[in-house]
Write a protein that holds these residues in place. Structure first.
Motif, PDB file in Angstrom:
ATOM      1  N   ARG A 290       0.825  -1.211   0.000  1.00 44.97           N
ATOM      2  CA  ARG A 290       0.000   0.000   0.000  1.00 44.97           C
ATOM      3  C   ARG A 290       0.862   1.265   0.000  1.00 44.97           C
ATOM      4  O   ARG A 290       0.519   2.260  -0.644  1.00 44.97           O
ATOM      5  CB  ARG A 290      -0.934  -0.006   1.203  1.00 44.97           C
ATOM      6  CG  ARG A 290      -2.032  -1.051   1.110  1.00 44.97           C
ATOM      7  CD  ARG A 290      -3.002  -0.680  -0.022  1.00 44.97           C
ATOM      8  NE  ARG A 290      -4.133  -1.599  -0.076  1.00 44.97           N
ATOM      9  CZ  ARG A 290      -4.427  -2.355  -1.113  1.00 44.97           C
ATOM     10  NH1 ARG A 290      -3.646  -2.327  -2.199  1.00 44.97           N
ATOM     11  NH2 ARG A 290      -5.478  -3.143  -1.094  1.00 44.97           N
ATOM     12  N   PHE A 291       1.977   1.224   0.694  1.00 46.19           N
ATOM     13  CA  PHE A 291       2.901   2.363   0.720  1.00 46.19           C
ATOM     14  C   PHE A 291       3.440   2.641  -0.681  1.00 46.19           C
ATOM     15  O   PHE A 291       3.463   3.794  -1.140  1.00 46.19           O
ATOM     16  CB  PHE A 291       4.047   2.067   1.680  1.00 46.19           C
ATOM     17  CG  PHE A 291       5.170   3.069   1.657  1.00 46.19           C
ATOM     18  CD1 PHE A 291       5.007   4.331   2.195  1.00 46.19           C
ATOM     19  CD2 PHE A 291       6.402   2.729   1.113  1.00 46.19           C
ATOM     20  CE1 PHE A 291       6.046   5.260   2.185  1.00 46.19           C
ATOM     21  CE2 PHE A 291       7.452   3.636   1.103  1.00 46.19           C
ATOM     22  CZ  PHE A 291       7.272   4.908   1.635  1.00 46.19           C
TER      23      PHE A 291
ATOM     24  N   SER B 293       0.648   4.096  -2.891  1.00 43.26           N
ATOM     25  CA  SER B 293       0.230   5.438  -2.482  1.00 43.26           C
ATOM     26  C   SER B 293       1.308   6.473  -2.760  1.00 43.26           C
ATOM     27  O   SER B 293       1.006   7.587  -3.197  1.00 43.26           O
ATOM     28  CB  SER B 293      -0.108   5.447  -0.983  1.00 43.26           C
ATOM     29  OG  SER B 293      -1.190   4.595  -0.706  1.00 43.26           O
TER      30      SER B 293
ATOM     31  N   ARG C 227       2.172  10.722   4.354  1.00 43.80           N
ATOM     32  CA  ARG C 227       0.800  10.257   4.106  1.00 43.80           C
ATOM     33  C   ARG C 227       0.806   8.808   3.625  1.00 43.80           C
ATOM     34  O   ARG C 227      -0.058   8.008   4.018  1.00 43.80           O
ATOM     35  CB  ARG C 227       0.120  11.151   3.083  1.00 43.80           C
ATOM     36  CG  ARG C 227      -0.269  12.532   3.611  1.00 43.80           C
ATOM     37  CD  ARG C 227      -0.930  13.364   2.522  1.00 43.80           C
ATOM     38  NE  ARG C 227      -2.160  12.734   2.048  1.00 43.80           N
ATOM     39  CZ  ARG C 227      -2.841  13.143   0.963  1.00 43.80           C
ATOM     40  NH1 ARG C 227      -2.385  14.178   0.250  1.00 43.80           N
ATOM     41  NH2 ARG C 227      -3.951  12.535   0.601  1.00 43.80           N
ATOM     42  N   ALA C 228       1.768   8.454   2.786  1.00 43.65           N
ATOM     43  CA  ALA C 228       1.855   7.088   2.263  1.00 43.65           C
ATOM     44  C   ALA C 228       2.187   6.093   3.381  1.00 43.65           C
ATOM     45  O   ALA C 228       1.673   4.971   3.394  1.00 43.65           O
ATOM     46  CB  ALA C 228       2.898   7.005   1.156  1.00 43.65           C
TER      47      ALA C 228
ATOM     48  N   GLY D 104       1.219   6.465   6.430  1.00 39.08           N
ATOM     49  CA  GLY D 104      -0.061   6.315   7.120  1.00 39.08           C
ATOM     50  C   GLY D 104      -0.969   5.310   6.433  1.00 39.08           C
ATOM     51  O   GLY D 104      -1.653   4.517   7.098  1.00 39.08           O
ATOM     52  N   VAL D 105      -0.966   5.321   5.108  1.00 42.17           N
ATOM     53  CA  VAL D 105      -1.771   4.357   4.345  1.00 42.17           C
ATOM     54  C   VAL D 105      -1.258   2.940   4.601  1.00 42.17           C
ATOM     55  O   VAL D 105      -2.044   1.997   4.785  1.00 42.17           O
ATOM     56  CB  VAL D 105      -1.724   4.688   2.842  1.00 42.17           C
ATOM     57  CG1 VAL D 105      -2.393   3.580   2.028  1.00 42.17           C
ATOM     58  CG2 VAL D 105      -2.413   6.022   2.568  1.00 42.17           C
ATOM     59  N   GLY D 106       0.073   2.792   4.642  1.00 44.44           N
ATOM     60  CA  GLY D 106       0.659   1.480   4.898  1.00 44.44           C
ATOM     61  C   GLY D 106       0.341   0.969   6.290  1.00 44.44           C
ATOM     62  O   GLY D 106      -0.020  -0.204   6.472  1.00 44.44           O
TER      63      GLY D 106
ATOM     64  N   ASP E   9      -2.174   1.830   8.135  1.00 48.31           N
ATOM     65  CA  ASP E   9      -3.607   1.523   8.177  1.00 48.31           C
ATOM     66  C   ASP E   9      -3.892   0.157   7.564  1.00 48.31           C
ATOM     67  O   ASP E   9      -4.776  -0.570   8.033  1.00 48.31           O
ATOM     68  CB  ASP E   9      -4.386   2.611   7.436  1.00 48.31           C
ATOM     69  CG  ASP E   9      -5.890   2.403   7.521  1.00 48.31           C
ATOM     70  OD1 ASP E   9      -6.428   2.461   8.649  1.00 48.31           O
ATOM     71  OD2 ASP E   9      -6.530   2.186   6.483  1.00 48.31           O
ATOM     72  N   ALA E  10      -3.138  -0.217   6.539  1.00 51.13           N
ATOM     73  CA  ALA E  10      -3.332  -1.530   5.908  1.00 51.13           C
ATOM     74  C   ALA E  10      -3.045  -2.652   6.899  1.00 51.13           C
ATOM     75  O   ALA E  10      -3.768  -3.659   6.946  1.00 51.13           O
ATOM     76  CB  ALA E  10      -2.443  -1.657   4.681  1.00 51.13           C
TER      77      ALA E  10
ATOM     78  N   ARG F  60      -5.946  -2.761   9.418  1.00 52.64           N
ATOM     79  CA  ARG F  60      -7.150  -3.361   8.831  1.00 52.64           C
ATOM     80  C   ARG F  60      -7.010  -4.885   8.758  1.00 52.64           C
ATOM     81  O   ARG F  60      -7.973  -5.624   8.982  1.00 52.64           O
ATOM     82  CB  ARG F  60      -7.392  -2.788   7.435  1.00 52.64           C
ATOM     83  CG  ARG F  60      -7.885  -1.340   7.431  1.00 52.64           C
ATOM     84  CD  ARG F  60      -8.017  -0.804   6.007  1.00 52.64           C
ATOM     85  NE  ARG F  60      -8.464   0.569   5.988  1.00 52.64           N
ATOM     86  CZ  ARG F  60      -9.747   0.940   5.982  1.00 52.64           C
ATOM     87  NH1 ARG F  60     -10.697   0.010   5.980  1.00 52.64           N
ATOM     88  NH2 ARG F  60     -10.079   2.211   5.971  1.00 52.64           N
TER      89      ARG F  60
END
Length: 350
Positions: free
Chosen positions: A52-53, A56, A266-267, A269-271, A273-274, A277
């Motif tokens: 995801r990183f 993103s 931000r990227a 953070g996306v990682g 969060d993955a 989840r």
């Protein structure tokens, strides 16, 4: 010499990758080399974080930053990888708490047991004042920047091959595998168990031939390691939480533009969060229940575990990590807004 040869090999591998990719890449493109120890798939936490990183960052940086991932320990064991990030041979790595212990002993503060009631509480703590204080202290001590804390797969459980464990008395004399960390060994000793340090890759055999009776890890790790084949009992203690630490080379970050640093943050953070989840959607306990007896101690029984383990661990942290470790422990114990569970009070443990 072995570490030097590994470093030279990594530099050659990185150089080869760079020469190959630059032929088709624009000159202004910056490449970030990211290492982690698992398969680069969405089925595990570090793989999900890296995937995801990567996706993103390419979008958020508008193509100015690109990630090359080195998964499955291609660049060496975790301590070596941390060294490669410090030297700038690679720019980033997702590592375990244990990987930082040698150069940053105060990471041992995280081994204070029964701090969290659930996963959401862990996120409130690591995204709050404690997480910021920990990242700052790691930077001041090691020069490494921490930009995120990934979920390794949930809170720790205990497994064994002998009997159901409802209370500390059931742990008496039980031989339990731990990582080579004094705090983990002390945790087992405080329950009158016998800690035995064994490397992860040797654990299945050690459990199979009964060198040890049990071990402790998140349920997702128990499932991933197929430990239910050699363990028949699992106790949902939720006694520890050890996140993945996402480290970056400071010089690399300094060389980025303000916009690129914002995109990278931000990227990350996306990682992160993955990974969270993935932990939230895990059905590990349900699936392990098909092959293991699951024990859920009552609130009273969990209090007995806490009363027996928290005082010696708090004392150990204060004595081994000094004033700075004690100060960090106090921040770790502070209850955050919205957090559930009982408030941790260390005053009675003096």
């Amino acid at each position: 010499m072995r570490y030097l040869s590994i470093s030279l090999w990594v530099m050659a591998l990185v150089a080869l990758t760079t020469s190959t990719t630059l032929q088709a890449a624009p000159v202004e493109e910056k490449i970030l080399y990211l290492s982690h120890l698992n398969a680069n798939t969405m089925a595990n936490a570090t793989g999900a974080m890296a995937t995801r990183f990567t996706q993103s960052l390419a979008h958020l940086s508008k193509g100015s930053l690109r990630v090359e991932v080195f998964p499955e320990g291609q660049l060496g064991h975790q301590a070596q990888i941390v060294g490669l990030v410090k030297k700038g041979t690679i720019q980033s790595a997702i590592v375990s708490v244990g990987a930082l212990a040698k150069i940053y002993p105060r990471i041992g503060v995280l081994n204070y047991p029964f701090r969290f009631a659930n996963l959401q509480d862990t996120y409130r703590v690591f995204d709050g004042p404690f997480g910021h204080a920990l990242a700052k202290d790691i930077f001041q001590t090691t020069g490494l920047k921490v930009l995120g804390y990934g979920d390794t797969g949930g809170l720790f459980v205990l497994t064994n091959s002998k009997k159901p464990v409802h209370s500390p008395d059931d742990m008496d004399g039980m031989r339990v595998r731990t990582m080579n960390m004094q705090s983990h060994q002390l945790f087992i000793k405080s329950l009158k168990g016998v800690p035995i340090s064994i490397a992860w890759k040797e654990l299945p055999n050690a459990l199979s031939n009964r060198t040890v009776d049990g071990q402790m890890n998140p349920a997702t790790i128990v499932q991933m390691g197929k430990l239910d084949r050699v363990q028949s009992h699992l106790t949902v203690t939720n006694h520890l939480y050890t996140p993945y630490i996402w480290i970056f080379n400071t010089a690399f970050l300094t060389g980025l533009s303000q916009q690129e640093r914002a995109a990278l943050s931000r990227a990350v953070g996306v990682g992160v969060d993955a990974s969270r989840r993935l932990a939230a959607s895990s059905k590990a306990l349900e699936q392990l229940a098909k092959s293991m007896q699951i024990t859920r101690p009552s609130s009273f029984e969990l209090e007995l575990f806490q009363e027996q383990t928290q005082p010696p661990l708090a004392k150990f942290i204060r004595e081994s990590l000094g004033e700075e470790g004690s100060a960090l422990l106090k921040v770790f114990q502070q209850k955050q807004p919205g957090e559930t569970g009982s408030e941790v009070d260390d005053e009675a443990e003096e």
